[in-house]
Design a protein around this motif. Structure first.
Motif, PDB file in Angstrom:
ATOM      1  N   ASN A 275      85.718  23.656  44.002  1.00  0.00           N
ATOM      2  CA  ASN A 275      86.469  22.768  43.142  1.00  0.00           C
ATOM      3  C   ASN A 275      86.589  21.379  43.787  1.00  0.00           C
ATOM      4  OD1 ASN A 275      88.031  21.891  41.009  1.00  0.00           O
ATOM      5  ND2 ASN A 275      89.946  22.703  41.854  1.00  0.00           N
ATOM      6  N   HIS A 276      85.427  20.739  43.983  1.00  0.00           N
ATOM      7  CA  HIS A 276      85.402  19.421  44.624  1.00  0.00           C
ATOM      8  C   HIS A 276      84.602  18.476  43.728  1.00  0.00           C
ATOM      9  CE1 HIS A 276      86.995  21.494  48.090  1.00  0.00           C
ATOM     10  NE2 HIS A 276      85.960  22.297  48.090  1.00  0.00           N
ATOM     11  N   GLU A 277      85.260  17.523  43.158  1.00  0.00           N
ATOM     12  CA  GLU A 277      84.648  16.678  42.136  1.00  0.00           C
ATOM     13  C   GLU A 277      83.455  15.883  42.648  1.00  0.00           C
ATOM     14  OE1 GLU A 277      87.576  14.257  40.349  1.00  0.00           O
ATOM     15  OE2 GLU A 277      88.771  15.920  39.564  1.00  0.00           O
ATOM     16  N   GLN A 278      83.440  15.526  43.955  1.00  0.00           N
ATOM     17  CA  GLN A 278      82.401  14.626  44.435  1.00  0.00           C
ATOM     18  C   GLN A 278      81.043  15.295  44.624  1.00  0.00           C
ATOM     19  OE1 GLN A 278      85.080  15.673  46.059  1.00  0.00           O
ATOM     20  NE2 GLN A 278      84.910  15.553  48.289  1.00  0.00           N
ATOM     21  N   TYR A 279      81.008  16.628  44.655  1.00  0.00           N
ATOM     22  CA  TYR A 279      79.741  17.301  44.920  1.00  0.00           C
ATOM     23  C   TYR A 279      79.408  18.335  43.838  1.00  0.00           C
ATOM     24  CZ  TYR A 279      80.012  15.342  49.628  1.00  0.00           C
ATOM     25  OH  TYR A 279      80.090  14.480  50.698  1.00  0.00           O
TER      26      TYR A 279
ATOM     27  N   VAL B 120      72.208  16.958  46.778  1.00  0.00           N
ATOM     28  CA  VAL B 120      71.193  15.919  46.986  1.00  0.00           C
ATOM     29  C   VAL B 120      70.020  16.132  46.038  1.00  0.00           C
ATOM     30  CG1 VAL B 120      69.528  14.971  48.627  1.00  0.00           C
ATOM     31  CG2 VAL B 120      71.850  15.489  49.386  1.00  0.00           C
ATOM     32  N   ILE B 121      69.563  17.365  45.907  1.00  0.00           N
ATOM     33  CA  ILE B 121      68.414  17.646  45.043  1.00  0.00           C
ATOM     34  C   ILE B 121      68.746  17.361  43.579  1.00  0.00           C
ATOM     35  CG2 ILE B 121      66.984  19.534  44.126  1.00  0.00           C
ATOM     36  CD1 ILE B 121      67.075  20.735  46.992  1.00  0.00           C
ATOM     37  N   ARG B 122      69.951  17.752  43.154  1.00  0.00           N
ATOM     38  CA  ARG B 122      70.337  17.557  41.754  1.00  0.00           C
ATOM     39  C   ARG B 122      70.477  16.073  41.390  1.00  0.00           C
ATOM     40  NH1 ARG B 122      72.469  22.051  39.100  1.00  0.00           N
ATOM     41  NH2 ARG B 122      72.949  23.882  40.387  1.00  0.00           N
TER      42      ARG B 122
ATOM     43  N   ASN C 176      80.338  11.407  49.836  1.00  0.00           N
ATOM     44  CA  ASN C 176      81.570  10.964  49.182  1.00  0.00           C
ATOM     45  C   ASN C 176      82.210   9.755  49.841  1.00  0.00           C
ATOM     46  OD1 ASN C 176      82.311  12.337  51.479  1.00  0.00           O
ATOM     47  ND2 ASN C 176      83.992  13.458  50.532  1.00  0.00           N
ATOM     48  N   LYS C 177      81.681   9.359  51.027  1.00  0.00           N
ATOM     49  CA  LYS C 177      82.157   8.149  51.687  1.00  0.00           C
ATOM     50  C   LYS C 177      81.249   6.954  51.395  1.00  0.00           C
ATOM     51  CE  LYS C 177      84.241  10.673  55.563  1.00  0.00           C
ATOM     52  NZ  LYS C 177      84.214  10.872  57.038  1.00  0.00           N
ATOM     53  N   GLY C 178      80.243   7.176  50.540  1.00  0.00           N
ATOM     54  CA  GLY C 178      79.316   6.102  50.214  1.00  0.00           C
ATOM     55  C   GLY C 178      78.281   5.878  51.302  1.00  0.00           C
TER      56      GLY C 178
END
Length: 709
Positions: free
Chosen positions: A372-376, A407-409, A431-433
């Motif tokens: 449940n992590h929005e960034q990944y 990364v692949i997606r 997620n840190k850019g």
């Protein structure tokens, strides 16, 4: 009102809760699995449904990942006997009352589970006998293992009504027209519909899947009107050593063996010279082999994890239910399982980027959806098809599969061939850019070599197989090999959940075979066996501890040409085997300790040592390694003329399982001598010859480099 739209069996529930609803859907039934196979074959979906290792950091040269999905896809490559054996186990596994369990499909795992289950029943039989001695109303234990589910369920109800049973083994319960149903390994019967559930697991620690297993059982029994007072895992006590007075005071058996070896300090050859040159003989242990149940079986009421203050399994379940509605979880999962492909079309939820229904704990022990992590976009179990054999992000070691998936997606391509750099804007950032690969040296090294191969496809000398920036590291590693003789050695081991011999604990890696190639001067050539010396050993006795003759022969062969440098591939494994031998057979400890202390690791050319010397990974890297440092990849890449493909037995796990069958009497001695023994010897011999190939090729690469610089 609680009502399910489709059956939810226990194994499906465990997979969905611990990992991914898509994985659970695939393994829920044969029809779904068959569709998934087709989608993979048609290059629509890439399915990583049963991979065991998170990354190459978990690789052990002695243990192979058993990829059932891939095995089924390649079933036609098996010989007729192997294919028949596979299909028998395959079809039988799908008939399981609790659902198909990929982990239990592997032969040894099933045998160990059954063997330990028998010991657990004996343990509770013994407890009941002791309790009966102290009470007027005698109780009985009943085993329903041989009954089909419906018969077991009826018998369970009858036994509960009669109220004279202390323990029921394989008690059966169902609810909602058998849409949920379970059998309990051990059910302790108490008054007024109160019970306790004990789940037997042939393991040395409680795992997350065990918690979800008990969660399912509690849920079913509560729906049937029972009150579950407590739950626990009956596990194997790893500190129990068969017929030994040894008390494990260190963290593990292996740690204690390290402490035992360390007490000798640095051993000089002069201390052992007379002994190793003598015609000594290791004596067999004639003590009877009898398992002490009270020492073998341990009841663990604590939840999984390493926190010393972790709660009990019962309290863990209570905390989970305070946050999540189990009824709704079952209904949601049931709704997913109800979905069937229409006209072969892939269900929409299969394309979800996250693992629905995955539950996990954070470091503080708080429950949440594991992904449940929005960034990944974390789901790596089912993705759009890509070729895993093509060098790319998936092959990067020490890079979590969940991040590989993200990364692949979200990048232009999964393959290195489609990028000029790992820092292109078309590659998603973290997620840190920041780039995922700024601090990932393994990824940068792999990409560098592949990119040069792309630029100069026919000129291997330009691929930078040698890490020019770390020449000093390579020279330091090679300097060890300037002294002769060099003993290249490799072991094969077998393990049992229930200690099979005296002076072993559970899952003890029992050595039964070795191969040694001895290099005595610089003129060695792996294509000319006469330029080296070769020694090997394979135990050929059934129901006999193979370590006895192993020790005797290994010590003698390891000093045939005087003291030298000893070389293993992934030395921590071989050293661990030798340390335990030394501790359990102290008469031979010093020569074994000498070998341990003078063993170097050929794998150091490929692996890192970030916590010790700071040695970087892949000092030597060939694009055909594909991110792996397994000898099955490194050696054929450096010299394709040598491989394992011509061998009948060509993997360590197959050798281990074959020997185990022989010792247990499932392979007759005549068949072993006639058909099996030669294949076992060839496999182990190939491992040490592969090591010679690697050393020779690394030296040649460096000679070529030095000649140009």
């Amino acid at each position: 009102m609680f009502k399910l739209s489709a059956k939810v069996n226990k194994e499906t529930f465990k997979l969905a809760m611990k990992e991914c609803v898509k994985k659970a859907w695939i393994w829920d039934n044969k029809e779904n699995f068959t569709n998934a196979v087709k989608w993979k074959k048609d290059r629509i979906l890439e399915i990583d449904a049963d991979a065991n290792f998170d990354d190459e950091n978990e690789f052990s040269e002695s243990a192979e990942s058993i990829d059932i999905f891939s095995a089924y896809l390649n079933i036609d490559s098996l010989d007729e006997n192997e294919k028949e054996e596979f299909l028998i186990r395959w079809n039988s596994a799908w008939d399981s009352e609790t659902g198909f369990d990929p982990e239990l499909f592997a032969g040894e795992t099933i045998e160990d589970g059954n063997a330990f289950g028998d010991k657990v029943r004996e343990y509770f039989d013994m407890k009941n006998i002791i309790a009966n001695d102290k009470r007027a109303n005698k109780k009985i234990t009943v085993n329903l293992d041989e009954l089909k589910f419906f018969e077991a369920e009826q018998k369970t109800k009858k036994l509960l009504d009669e109220d004279n049973c202390e323990y029921i083994y394989e008690a059966a319960f169902s609810y909602d027209d058998e849409k949920i149903r379970t059998r309990c390994d051990v059910l302790k019967i108490k008054e007024n519909k109160h019970v306790e559930i004990i789940e037997a697991k042939a393991t040395t620690k409680v795992k997350a899947e065990h918690f979800f297993d008990l969660m399912y059982q509690v849920f079913v029994l509560e729906k049937c009107g029972f009150i579950v007072d407590d739950i626990c895992i009956a596990k194997i006590n790893s500190d129990y050593v068969m017929n030994s007075d040894l008390i494990i005071t260190a963290k593990t058996f292996g740690d204690q063996a390290k402490e035992f070896i360390n007490q000798f300090g640095k051993i000089k050859y002069e201390e052992i010279e007379e002994f190793v040159k003598s015609d000594f003989e290791v004596k067999y242990d004639n003590n009877s082999i009898e398992v002490e149940l009270e020492k073998l079986v341990a009841l663990d009421y604590l939840t999984y994890g390493t926190n010393a203050k972790r709660p009990t399994l019962k309290d863990e379940l209570k905390m989970f239910r305070e946050k999540f509605d189990l009824d709704q979880i079952f209904i949601t999962l049931s709704n997913y399982l109800k979905i069937k492909p229409e006209n072969g079309e892939i269900p929409e939820f299969i394309h979800n980027k996250k693992c629905t229904l995955n539950y996990n704990k954070d470091r503080a022990g708080n429950w949440d959806h594991g992904f449940n992590h929005e960034q990944y976009d974390n789901c790596y179990h089912v993705m759009n098809w890509f070729d895993k054999n093509e060098p790319g992000f998936w092959n990067i070691g020490k890079f979590k599969r969940a991040l590989k998936s993200h990364v692949i997606r979200n990048s232009k391509s999964p393959y290195f061939k489609d990028y000029e750099s790992l820092f292109e804007p078309s590659i998603v950032l973290n997620n840190k850019g920041e780039s995922f690969f700024e601090k990932n040296r393994i990824a940068r090294r792999m990409f560098e070599v592949y990119d040069l191969k792309k630029q100069y496809p026919d000129d291997e000398s330009k691929w930078r197989i040698i890490d020019f920036d770390n020449i000093e590291w390579i020279n330091n590693l090679l300097s060890v090999y300037k002294e002769y003789p060099i003993y290249m050695y490799d072991f094969e081991t077998a393990k049992w959940a229930i200690p099979r011999f005296n002076l072993v604990n559970t899952y003890y890696q029992t050595p039964f075979q070795y191969s040694i190639d001895v290099i005595v001067d610089e003129n060695y050539d792996y294509n000319k066996p006469e330029t080296m010396y070769h020694y090997s050993f394979l135990s050929n006795e059934q129901n006999t501890d193979p370590r006895i003759k192993f020790i005797e022969n290994f010590i003698k062969d390891s000093f045939k040409h005087g003291p030298g440098i000893y070389v293993a591939y992934n030395k921590s494994f071989e050293q661990g085997v030798l340390r335990k031998l030394a501790m359990m057979f102290p008469k031979y400890a010093k020569p074994l300790a000498y070998i341990i202390q003078n063993t170097v690791d050929l794998m150091d050319f490929f692996t890192s040592d970030t916590k010790g010397t700071g040695r970087p990974a892949f000092l030597i890297y060939h694009p055909y390694f594909k991110g792996s440092y397994s000898i099955k990849k490194t050696q054929p890449s450096l010299d394709p003329s040598f491989s394992y493909n011509d061998l009948v037995i060509n993997k360590g796990d197959k050798a281990s399982e074959t020997f185990r069958k022989f010792v247990d009497g499932r392979i007759p001695k005549a068949a072993w001598d006639l058909k099996v023994k030669e294949g076992m010897l060839k496999y182990c011999d190939r491992d040490t010859l592969a090591m010679v190939v690697i050393l020779k090729k690394v030296k040649e690469l460096m000679e070529d480099y030095n000649g140009k610089n």
